[in-house]
Scaffold this motif. Structure first.
Motif, PDB file in Angstrom:
ATOM      1  N   MET A 174       0.838  -1.197   0.000  1.00  0.00           N
ATOM      2  CA  MET A 174       0.000   0.000   0.000  1.00  0.00           C
ATOM      3  C   MET A 174       0.878   1.254   0.000  1.00  0.00           C
ATOM      4  O   MET A 174       1.940   1.288   0.596  1.00  0.00           O
ATOM      5  N   SER A 175       0.393   2.276  -0.672  1.00  0.00           N
ATOM      6  CA  SER A 175       1.134   3.522  -0.744  1.00  0.00           C
ATOM      7  C   SER A 175       0.227   4.665  -0.308  1.00  0.00           C
ATOM      8  O   SER A 175      -0.567   4.522   0.620  1.00  0.00           O
ATOM      9  N   PHE A 176       0.323   5.789  -0.968  1.00  0.00           N
ATOM     10  CA  PHE A 176      -0.524   6.937  -0.645  1.00  0.00           C
ATOM     11  C   PHE A 176      -1.998   6.539  -0.763  1.00  0.00           C
ATOM     12  O   PHE A 176      -2.344   5.795  -1.675  1.00  0.00           O
ATOM     13  N   PRO A 177      -2.896   6.918   0.171  1.00  0.00           N
ATOM     14  CA  PRO A 177      -2.676   7.914   1.244  1.00  0.00           C
ATOM     15  C   PRO A 177      -2.179   7.349   2.565  1.00  0.00           C
ATOM     16  O   PRO A 177      -2.016   8.101   3.518  1.00  0.00           O
ATOM     17  N   ILE A 178      -1.922   6.017   2.634  1.00  0.00           N
ATOM     18  CA  ILE A 178      -1.410   5.468   3.892  1.00  0.00           C
ATOM     19  C   ILE A 178      -0.003   5.996   4.172  1.00  0.00           C
ATOM     20  O   ILE A 178       0.328   6.395   5.284  1.00  0.00           O
ATOM     21  N   VAL A 179       0.842   5.973   3.139  1.00  0.00           N
ATOM     22  CA  VAL A 179       2.219   6.463   3.274  1.00  0.00           C
ATOM     23  C   VAL A 179       2.251   7.956   2.940  1.00  0.00           C
ATOM     24  O   VAL A 179       1.913   8.359   1.817  1.00  0.00           O
ATOM     25  N   ARG A 180       2.620   8.747   3.916  1.00  0.00           N
ATOM     26  CA  ARG A 180       2.747  10.193   3.710  1.00  0.00           C
ATOM     27  C   ARG A 180       4.120  10.617   4.260  1.00  0.00           C
ATOM     28  O   ARG A 180       4.316  10.745   5.465  1.00  0.00           O
ATOM     29  N   ASN A 181       5.065  10.816   3.351  1.00  0.00           N
ATOM     30  CA  ASN A 181       6.430  11.145   3.759  1.00  0.00           C
ATOM     31  C   ASN A 181       6.546  12.511   4.419  1.00  0.00           C
ATOM     32  O   ASN A 181       7.505  12.770   5.151  1.00  0.00           O
ATOM     33  N   ARG A 182       5.571  13.372   4.185  1.00  0.00           N
ATOM     34  CA  ARG A 182       5.625  14.701   4.775  1.00  0.00           C
ATOM     35  C   ARG A 182       5.345  14.713   6.273  1.00  0.00           C
ATOM     36  O   ARG A 182       5.588  15.718   6.948  1.00  0.00           O
ATOM     37  N   ARG A 183       4.860  13.596   6.836  1.00  0.00           N
ATOM     38  CA  ARG A 183       4.523  13.585   8.257  1.00  0.00           C
ATOM     39  C   ARG A 183       5.713  13.965   9.142  1.00  0.00           C
ATOM     40  O   ARG A 183       5.547  14.614  10.176  1.00  0.00           O
ATOM     41  N   LEU A 184       6.894  13.522   8.737  1.00  0.00           N
ATOM     42  CA  LEU A 184       8.088  13.771   9.549  1.00  0.00           C
ATOM     43  C   LEU A 184       8.748  15.104   9.234  1.00  0.00           C
ATOM     44  O   LEU A 184       9.862  15.378   9.686  1.00  0.00           O
ATOM     45  N   ARG A 185       8.075  15.942   8.427  1.00  0.00           N
ATOM     46  CA  ARG A 185       8.624  17.257   8.088  1.00  0.00           C
ATOM     47  C   ARG A 185       7.769  18.388   8.643  1.00  0.00           C
ATOM     48  O   ARG A 185       8.004  19.552   8.341  1.00  0.00           O
ATOM     49  N   ARG A 186       6.759  18.062   9.462  1.00  0.00           N
ATOM     50  CA  ARG A 186       5.738  19.044   9.832  1.00  0.00           C
ATOM     51  C   ARG A 186       6.259  20.180  10.711  1.00  0.00           C
ATOM     52  O   ARG A 186       5.693  21.254  10.738  1.00  0.00           O
ATOM     53  N   SER A 187       7.328  19.947  11.459  1.00  0.00           N
ATOM     54  CA  SER A 187       7.822  20.985  12.364  1.00  0.00           C
ATOM     55  C   SER A 187       9.338  20.923  12.421  1.00  0.00           C
ATOM     56  O   SER A 187       9.961  19.914  12.054  1.00  0.00           O
ATOM     57  N   ALA A 188       9.932  22.010  12.924  1.00  0.00           N
ATOM     58  CA  ALA A 188      11.388  22.045  13.072  1.00  0.00           C
ATOM     59  C   ALA A 188      11.860  20.950  14.013  1.00  0.00           C
ATOM     60  O   ALA A 188      12.916  20.327  13.788  1.00  0.00           O
ATOM     61  N   GLY A 189      11.094  20.680  15.064  1.00  0.00           N
ATOM     62  CA  GLY A 189      11.468  19.634  16.001  1.00  0.00           C
ATOM     63  C   GLY A 189      11.487  18.264  15.375  1.00  0.00           C
ATOM     64  O   GLY A 189      12.415  17.480  15.597  1.00  0.00           O
ATOM     65  N   LEU A 190      10.480  17.948  14.578  1.00  0.00           N
ATOM     66  CA  LEU A 190      10.441  16.661  13.886  1.00  0.00           C
ATOM     67  C   LEU A 190      11.583  16.538  12.888  1.00  0.00           C
ATOM     68  O   LEU A 190      12.237  15.495  12.782  1.00  0.00           O
ATOM     69  N   ARG A 191      11.808  17.611  12.141  1.00  0.00           N
ATOM     70  CA  ARG A 191      12.895  17.563  11.140  1.00  0.00           C
ATOM     71  C   ARG A 191      14.242  17.347  11.817  1.00  0.00           C
ATOM     72  O   ARG A 191      15.085  16.586  11.337  1.00  0.00           O
ATOM     73  N   SER A 192      14.426  18.004  12.954  1.00  0.00           N
ATOM     74  CA  SER A 192      15.677  17.841  13.693  1.00  0.00           C
ATOM     75  C   SER A 192      15.808  16.421  14.243  1.00  0.00           C
ATOM     76  O   SER A 192      16.896  15.828  14.235  1.00  0.00           O
ATOM     77  N   LEU A 193      14.699  15.870  14.695  1.00  0.00           N
ATOM     78  CA  LEU A 193      14.709  14.542  15.300  1.00  0.00           C
ATOM     79  C   LEU A 193      15.149  13.461  14.313  1.00  0.00           C
ATOM     80  O   LEU A 193      15.855  12.519  14.688  1.00  0.00           O
ATOM     81  N   VAL A 194      14.752  13.587  13.057  1.00  0.00           N
ATOM     82  CA  VAL A 194      15.041  12.542  12.071  1.00  0.00           C
ATOM     83  C   VAL A 194      16.172  12.923  11.116  1.00  0.00           C
ATOM     84  O   VAL A 194      16.424  12.228  10.138  1.00  0.00           O
ATOM     85  N   ARG A 195      16.840  14.037  11.401  1.00  0.00           N
ATOM     86  CA  ARG A 195      17.923  14.482  10.507  1.00  0.00           C
ATOM     87  C   ARG A 195      19.031  13.441  10.458  1.00  0.00           C
ATOM     88  O   ARG A 195      19.525  12.977  11.492  1.00  0.00           O
ATOM     89  N   GLU A 196      19.451  13.094   9.261  1.00  0.00           N
ATOM     90  CA  GLU A 196      20.419  12.011   9.060  1.00  0.00           C
ATOM     91  C   GLU A 196      21.870  12.468   9.139  1.00  0.00           C
ATOM     92  O   GLU A 196      22.760  11.670   9.463  1.00  0.00           O
TER      93      GLU A 196
END
Length: 331
Positions: A1-23
């Motif tokens: 299954m893909s979209f709409p179940i998979v939404r890659n933008r979920r982990l980009r919603r805030s600066a805190g989330l982006r920082s948390l998953v930064r590679e």
């Protein structure tokens, strides 16, 4: 299954989330800052093609070292601009040469700072090549590889004696790591690591540096000993030779146009990989920023992050002081 179940933008919603998953994380610990020391008094002379980069005389060098330490940078790469040049680069291995003076002084001012000595002859020879020039019976001049090794060994030993923490040979002579490793060991410096300019291309990106180091060749070019920019398999051969000869770290120079090579070395060798963000890469950013065409801070941090993401463990960059302070502000 893909979209709409998979939404890659979920982990980009805030600066805190982006920082948390930064590679990829960039820090001042990743940087080596190049410095140019010269003779004279009260010299702090900006290099015209490298805004914000200076020649320092010994009496002005301490203030720069203090500023480097305050920025959080832990390592400097030293280049010397000598008073005297000759055919065999005598000033490069003079125990009281400008490089040796600077190394001793820096280790006195800031013992904790890691001092790396560039080990080459080009800035010390009157012909501007990285080794001894041999002229044959037909008046054809070539760089004599094996004759150059002896002088490079003498240079490395004199730098180690002055207190250099790391020797960084940049000459691209065949066998240079083997010769320098043997010379250092014999002289009692077996604990001094070698950062080898292993993959150094004959690049157009060095122009401003040659203004800074006063090291432009007076005839010909360096294509017989620096690498062809079109080659990548050759980079593996160069790196493999240096690792076998005792290199502790491998460098790719330049960085920005050769990130594929940085990644290749990272995937194939279990030693630190260093990328040199060279002079023209720096100067192009400074020129565009001065014209208001780009956001300098954003461009620099994105570029340096890209180098680290490609596989660089360490980055040599003229942006180091600015980048370190910008990162501190963002922390």
């Amino acid at each position: 299954m893909s979209f709409p179940i998979v939404r890659n933008r979920r982990l980009r919603r805030s600066a805190g989330l982006r920082s948390l998953v930064r590679e990829t994380a960039l820090s001042a610990n990743d940087f080596i800052y190049p410095l140019f020391v010269t003779y004279g008094e009260n010299v702090k002379e900006e290099i015209p093609s490298m805004p914000g980069v200076y020649h320092f005389s010994m009496d002005r060098l301490e203030e720069e070292i203090r500023d480097v330490v305050a920025s959080g940078i832990q390592s400097v790469l030293m280049f010397g601009v000598p008073e005297h040049k000759d055919a065999v680069g005598t000033s490069a291995y003079d125990s009281n040469g400008i490089m040796q003076q600077a190394i001793r002084a820096i280790k006195g001012w800031a013992p904790e700072l890691v001092v790396i000595a560039d080990t080459c002859l080009c800035g010390f020879t009157d012909h501007g090549h990285c080794g001894v020039v041999h002229v044959d019976e037909h008046s054809c001049a070539t760089v004599d590889n094996d004759a150059s090794l002896e002088l490079l060994v003498r240079t490395a030993i004199s730098q180690a004696e002055a207190g250099a923490d790391i020797i960084a040979p940049s000459n691209m002579m065949d066998g240079f790591v083997h010769a320098i490793r043997g010379g250092l060991d014999e002289a009692g410096y077996s604990d001094i690591p070698i950062l080898a300019y292993s993959v150094k291309y004959a690049s157009a990106f060095y122009g401003p540096f040659r203004d800074a180091a006063h090291s432009a060749p007076q005839f010909g070019d360096r294509k017989t000993y620096q690498m062809d920019p079109a080659n990548v398999r050759e980079a593996l051969r160069e790196a493999e030779s240096d690792v076998a000869e005792g290199a502790d770290m491998l460098m790719v120079k330049p960085a920005l146009a050769y990130l594929d090579v940085v990644r290749l070395l990272k995937e194939n060798y279990d030693v630190p990989v260093v990328a040199y963000n060279v002079s023209a890469e720096y100067s192009m950013v400074k020129a565009a920023a001065a014209n208001g065409w780009i956001n300098e801070k954003a461009i620099v941090l994105e570029t340096l992050t890209g180098m680290k993401r490609a596989g660089a463990d360490i980055i040599i960059t003229y942006h180091a002081k600015d980048a370190a302070r910008w990162l501190k502000e963002e922390a």
